[in-house]
Design an enzyme around this catalytic site. Sequence first.
Site, mmCIF file in Angstrom:
data_model
loop_
_atom_site.group_PDB
_atom_site.id
_atom_site.type_symbol
_atom_site.label_atom_id
_atom_site.label_comp_id
_atom_site.label_asym_id
_atom_site.label_seq_id
_atom_site.Cartn_x
_atom_site.Cartn_y
_atom_site.Cartn_z
ATOM 1 N N LEU A 41 -38.729 -33.541 -13.363
ATOM 2 C CA LEU A 41 -38.316 -34.135 -14.727
ATOM 3 C C LEU A 41 -36.890 -33.862 -14.425
ATOM 4 O O LEU A 41 -36.213 -32.597 -13.958
ATOM 5 C CB LEU A 41 -38.802 -33.068 -15.627
ATOM 6 N N ASP A 42 -36.145 -34.778 -14.941
ATOM 7 C CA ASP A 42 -34.812 -34.726 -14.894
ATOM 8 C C ASP A 42 -34.104 -33.451 -15.616
ATOM 9 O O ASP A 42 -34.724 -32.933 -16.532
ATOM 10 C CB ASP A 42 -33.854 -35.903 -15.310
ATOM 11 N N ALA A 43 -33.010 -32.971 -15.246
ATOM 12 C CA ALA A 43 -32.396 -31.850 -16.164
ATOM 13 C C ALA A 43 -32.334 -32.067 -17.463
ATOM 14 O O ALA A 43 -32.635 -31.055 -18.351
ATOM 15 C CB ALA A 43 -31.048 -31.376 -15.635
#
Length: 190
Positions: A41-43
């Site tokens: 999951l992206d930041a």
Amino acid sequence: MLLAFDKPYGVLSQFTPEPGSRWRTLAEFGFPPEVYPLGRLDADSEGLLLLSDEPGLATRLLDPKRGHAREYFAQVERVPTPDALARLARGVRIGDFDTAPCRVRLLDTPPPLPPRDPPIRVRKNVPDAWLSLELTEGKNRQVRRMTAAIGHPTLRLVRVRIGRFVLDPESLPPGRWRELTGAERAAVFR
């Protein structure tokens, strides 16, 4: 072991920091040794992230040929028309890639999620809407790129389900993790 983690905003899906990055890492959350994230999951995305110490689980879970469903709630700018939602469901072109068809629906009310820290930017003259998107593939920033392709940039993105395992933010709040039971583990792989 298979762990469920409710990843907060601002945390990278990795244990090692990026040079010069302002983002936090998984190293802060006291995971057992030898676990690694199954997917990413992206930041700036939140929600369900699975971690394991078992070789082969990543392939079993992430191989697009297996068609493993993942559901996301996306808060987007403006309310998409039925035509825009149909385009999204059929698949859209993002860069040099055509996304697979997906299930998408406009949510009548915002989902019961904890507030994000920091909150999203609010534009008083631009309404927003919440979508549920169920994908079976996971390219880099795919949901954000898909909603942008239909003219509705994503403001907030939360993964809420993998397989049939649903994240419950009341029992697993952001920043917390726990080992899955046998039944929950089976639900992930259905």
